[in-house]
Design a protein around this motif. Structure first.
Motif, mmCIF file in Angstrom:
data_model
loop_
_atom_site.group_PDB
_atom_site.id
_atom_site.type_symbol
_atom_site.label_atom_id
_atom_site.label_comp_id
_atom_site.label_asym_id
_atom_site.label_seq_id
_atom_site.Cartn_x
_atom_site.Cartn_y
_atom_site.Cartn_z
ATOM 1 N N ALA A 1 23.124 20.984 99.248
ATOM 2 C CA ALA A 1 22.146 21.368 98.213
ATOM 3 C C ALA A 1 21.836 20.191 97.296
ATOM 4 C CB ALA A 1 22.680 22.550 97.404
ATOM 5 N N GLU A 2 22.858 19.463 96.908
ATOM 6 C CA GLU A 2 22.649 18.320 96.018
ATOM 7 C C GLU A 2 21.816 17.231 96.689
ATOM 8 O OE1 GLU A 2 25.270 14.847 93.841
ATOM 9 O OE2 GLU A 2 26.245 16.752 94.323
ATOM 10 N N THR A 3 22.128 16.923 97.920
ATOM 11 C CA THR A 3 21.427 15.844 98.617
ATOM 12 C C THR A 3 19.964 16.173 98.855
ATOM 13 O OG1 THR A 3 23.478 15.184 99.718
ATOM 14 C CG2 THR A 3 21.407 14.398 100.699
ATOM 15 N N GLY B 1 14.475 22.113 107.860
ATOM 16 C CA GLY B 1 14.382 20.775 108.452
ATOM 17 C C GLY B 1 15.210 19.751 107.700
ATOM 18 N N ARG B 2 15.251 19.877 106.382
ATOM 19 C CA ARG B 2 16.058 18.940 105.591
ATOM 20 C C ARG B 2 17.542 19.116 105.889
ATOM 21 N NH1 ARG B 2 12.259 20.645 101.242
ATOM 22 N NH2 ARG B 2 10.638 19.037 101.299
ATOM 23 N N ILE B 3 17.969 20.355 106.021
ATOM 24 C CA ILE B 3 19.376 20.612 106.367
ATOM 25 C C ILE B 3 19.694 19.983 107.723
ATOM 26 C CG2 ILE B 3 21.060 22.393 106.983
ATOM 27 C CD1 ILE B 3 19.524 24.247 104.963
ATOM 28 N N ARG C 1 21.127 26.865 95.796
ATOM 29 C CA ARG C 1 22.195 27.399 96.633
ATOM 30 C C ARG C 1 21.748 28.678 97.351
ATOM 31 N NH1 ARG C 1 27.527 25.314 95.737
ATOM 32 N NH2 ARG C 1 28.121 26.750 97.373
ATOM 33 N N ALA C 2 20.930 29.506 96.685
ATOM 34 C CA ALA C 2 20.461 30.756 97.313
ATOM 35 C C ALA C 2 19.612 30.454 98.540
ATOM 36 C CB ALA C 2 19.672 31.586 96.310
#
Length: 148
Positions: A52-54, A32-34, A59-60
């Motif tokens: 990933a940072e935001t 959902g965040r993506i 990363r996995a």
């Protein structure tokens, strides 16, 4: 992403999208965040590292979720000429495509339901109830197609 003046509001909105995806679709919060980030970011493309940072994800975990979102057609990979980085984006019509595929699959269940009614005979009321619901949904979608 949007300017620094509303960074906190944007992150809160992304979290609301994640909560919706968890509660309504049983997706992991990271998925959902993506989706939230890729719907609101400007420019519309983000690298895996930027995503990933935001959203503060590994990363996995991000990689497996990006594969899932790509497989269902919500996110696609984008290459920029001269840049070796892979970027991801949500196409403007991605939601329409995903919903249309879901409606098509529900319609396909109608054929299975027909077979079930034939098998169950007079005891097929639960199957008929499913058929009525699916027919109702199909008819609504046919009368009110979304505009991509």
């Amino acid at each position: 992403m949007s300017g620094p003046d509303n960074q906190d509001e944007v992150l809160q909105w992304i979290e609301r999208v994640a909560t919706f995806c968890v509660e309504e679709w049983a997706l992991p919060p990271i998925t959902g965040r993506i989706l939230g980030l890729l719907m609101i970011c400007d420019p519309p493309e983000r690298s895996a590292g930027q995503i990933a940072e935001t959203i503060q994800a590994s990363r996995a975990s991000l990689t497996s979720n990006m594969r899932f979102l790509s497989a269902i057609g919500l996110v696609r990979r984008v290459r920029v000429p001269g840049d070796r980085t892979t970027y991801y984006r949500i196409e403007d019509d991605a939601w329409h495509k995903v919903i249309q595929r879901k409606l098509d699959s529900l319609g396909a269940f109608g054929d299975i339901a027909d077979e079930g009614v034939a098998l169950a005979g007079p005891h097929a009321e639960r199957i008929r109830a499913a058929q009525r619901s699916l027919t109702w949904l199909r008819d609504i979608a046919a009368r009110n197609p979304p505009t991509p």
